[in-house]
Enzyme design. Sequence first.
Site, short mmCIF file in Angstrom:
data_model
loop_
_atom_site.label_atom_id
_atom_site.label_comp_id
_atom_site.label_asym_id
_atom_site.label_seq_id
_atom_site.Cartn_x
_atom_site.Cartn_y
_atom_site.Cartn_z
N SER A 130 0.81 -1.21 0.00
CA SER A 130 0.00 0.00 0.00
C SER A 130 0.85 1.27 0.00
O SER A 130 1.91 1.32 0.62
CB SER A 130 -0.91 0.00 1.23
OG SER A 130 -1.52 1.26 1.43
N GLU A 132 0.17 3.72 1.66
CA GLU A 132 0.18 4.21 3.04
C GLU A 132 1.52 3.93 3.72
O GLU A 132 1.86 4.58 4.71
CB GLU A 132 -0.95 3.58 3.84
CG GLU A 132 -2.33 4.11 3.50
CD GLU A 132 -2.58 5.52 4.02
OE1 GLU A 132 -1.94 5.90 5.02
OE2 GLU A 132 -3.40 6.23 3.42
N TYR A 153 -2.02 0.20 10.37
CA TYR A 153 -2.22 -0.45 9.07
C TYR A 153 -0.96 -0.34 8.22
O TYR A 153 -0.49 -1.34 7.65
CB TYR A 153 -3.41 0.18 8.35
CG TYR A 153 -3.52 -0.20 6.89
CD1 TYR A 153 -4.02 -1.45 6.52
CD2 TYR A 153 -3.13 0.68 5.89
CE1 TYR A 153 -4.11 -1.81 5.18
CE2 TYR A 153 -3.22 0.33 4.56
CZ TYR A 153 -3.71 -0.91 4.21
OH TYR A 153 -3.79 -1.27 2.88
#
Length: 343
Positions: A130, A132, A153
């Site tokens: 990801s 992120e 996460y």
Amino acid sequence: MKKAFITGITGQDGSYLAELLLNKGYEVHGLIRRSSTFNTDRIDHLYRDVHEQDAKLFLHFGDLNVSGQLMDLLHSVNPDEIYHLGAQSHVRVSFDMPEYTGDITGLGTLRILEAIRKTGIKTKFYQASSSEMFGAAPPPQNEKTMFEPRSPYAAAKVYAYYIVRNYRDAYGIFATNGILFNHESPRRGETFVTRKITRAAAQIKLGLKNKLYLGNLDAKRDWGFAGDFVEAMWLMLQQDKPDDFVIATGETHSVREFAQKVFSKLDLDYNQYVSIDPRYFRPTEVDVLLGDASKAKKILNWQPKVTFDKLVDMMVEADMQLAQKEKTLVDAGFSCLNSERLS
């Protein structure tokens, strides 16, 4: 006939990927969690009874926190390709459920890699990494950018990324990381900000809702179409050697801009209907994500087809159709709208 195994097959990406693979003639196997209610809406149009001769989609009950079962499943299916998309994937929720997120999003990847190693199956493995993971790293971000995760996460995804690279180097497993920037569609979950916006705007347009509450309007993201991004996943596993790739559109837009564009398309004044709720702010924010997918364009010959404007149009149109159905029910005396939820 090639066989593929998909974790997270009932999610947005899993459904688009299953469509793609079935259209390419694959036999597709998917992992789903057992519950008292089915959550297969996104793939119901693909499913045929397993007793039918032309059935090519098969679902298996399982969970990413049960290593023995994963091992048995992979040994039984013996897939040519594994697409690991399953995770606790909501960033804001990861602050409320950090241990669960670490177990499923991080260790879930390790369990599949261990299953591949211990069973000895010859397969190619895709890990859904990801954007992120880049967190506070300055944009634009590419494969050489240092990770600076800003959520449980993101930290779990960083662990998964490096364990993939470790198993690739240590055991010679064909394992690749697809570092995907934000990708949306009409199938996006309703608690994710883009779908939350299009869903609420459509309901407001038809008088089914009065207000939309959001968090950080200034956060900027690189938004693409999920259908384009799953094609990149497939391309990664068609290469001769495993590698890691950033997948992105190369342009960024703020949450505010996304919301303004959606409301404008419905001839609504954004300022009248959008309010800030501090509960939706993350404890640590990610200000700007902007991907550089030059490597994917050069090696995979991949580039996005759906523009930002077209993506917004697609999502608004789908949610207007859904809201029309809801209005019909409400006019008939039924209540069908969900209450506001944290996201």
